[in-house]
Design an enzyme around this catalytic site. Structure first.
Site: not given
Length: 332
Positions: A84, A93, A96, A98
């Site tokens: 990343r 990307r 990712d 989160d």
């Protein structure tokens, strides 16, 4: 141990392999137990530079002994290990990760906000999350992940914009509705309300403010009536929120507040509720009226029946439009 919901996305390289490797890396990490992993869902990119490839999105449910910030550090470490690079906001990307929910924790620091501030408005996140953690509750909204997912799937595509005077509600509504398939619903005219109040025998001088607010409610009810709502189409965006009269009525005496609240309760069942409520914060340096209105609207927007809310600073129009546009696209 706390249960945490992790959102996963990738749109570069071998996406499926990278998503799988990310989950395996988390599962092997000290203090982390993998409870469930969703299927992969392919989605179009939302926001960011044009020309990106499609995303592969998924969700993972874990238990962890790690505190929120160490868990964030672990997620960022895994992202770095898998290539990343943080070059452009919402850019392409390789991976990712989160942190969406950390049990029922609500946290806001310069580095980390929990729940994730866009969780409730992202279909590409909620689809996987609902598959493995539908019973988890969004602590700020009070709805389960499953209910949020159903809301995005079933609610009419209508967004209401609330904010104090001068925050840019009409400008934002017009910008968001600039597409030919969208429509802007503009608030009733103060001049027309003043004329209606002037003609009404009920609007004695002592009750003029109350009658004015009730006339506003009636006008907004007509604009948002379920019976008159056109079928199909893309988003409808209003530069007002039906419930905002409850905030304005706070300046009235107890009898006046009671009258406005009674009128709101009578009319509210006929009104199309927003799929998304956008609340604009008063820009810095505004007067007491704007600040008080911001506080009152914020309190109203946190009631458990309201659903997804996007809170935006009104001092940067470009950022405000970018965030709101991405939210509407992500909820379709």
């Amino acid at each position: 141990m706390p249960r945490c919901l992790i959102g996963i996305g990738a749109n570069l390289g071998d996406r499926a392999s990278t998503v799988s490797r990310a989950v395996q890396r988390l599962e092997k990490s000290e203090g982390v137990t993998l409870l469930a992993q969703s299927r992969n869902f392919e989605t179009v990119p939302i926001g960011g530079p044009a020309g990106q490839g499609a995303y592969l999105n998924a969700a993972a449910l874990i238990e962890t002994s790690l505190a929120p910030e160490p868990l964030l550090e672990l997620l960022q470490q895994v992202e770095s290990e898998l290539g990343r690079q943080r070059l452009v906001r919402w850019g392409a990307r390789s991976i990712d990760l989160d942190l969406l929910l950390y049990d029922q924790l609500e946290l806001a620091t310069p580095r980390l906000v929990i729940p994730h501030p866009r969780l409730a408005v992202r279909r590409f996140v909620l689809e996987g999350a609902a598959e493995i953690a539908g019973e988890m509750v969004h602590p700020s909204i009070g709805w389960t992940i499953e209910r949020l997912w159903r809301h995005l799937s079933q609610a009419l595509s209508y967004a209401a914009i609330a904010g104090p005077p001068g925050a840019g509600k009409t400008w934002l509504a017009e910008q968001l509705a600039s597409s030919p398939l969208r429509r802007c619903i503009t608030d009733v005219s103060p001049a027309s309300i003043a004329a209606a109040v002037q003609r009404s025998p009920a609007a004695e001088s002592s009750g003029r403010a109350v009658h004015t607010e009730i006339e506003f409610l009636a006008g907004r009810q007509r604009l948002l009536s379920r019976d008159r709502w056109p079928p199909g189409g893309d988003w409808a965006i209003s530069d007002f929120w039906f419930d905002q009269s409850l905030a304005w009525s706070a300046a009235l005496d107890a009898k006046g507040q009671s009258a406005v609240q009674a009128a709101w309760r009578r009319m509210q069942p006929d009104v199309v509720p927003p799929k998304l409520l956008i609340v604009l914060e008063a820009p810095p340096g505004r007067d007491d009226v704007a600040r008080d209105m911001s506080v009152a609207l914020d309190a109203l927007s946190r009631r458990p029946e309201i659903g997804p809310v996007l809170r935006l600073r009104a001092d940067d129009q470009n950022a405000m439009l970018q965030e709101a546009s991405a939210a509407l696209a992500a909820m379709r």
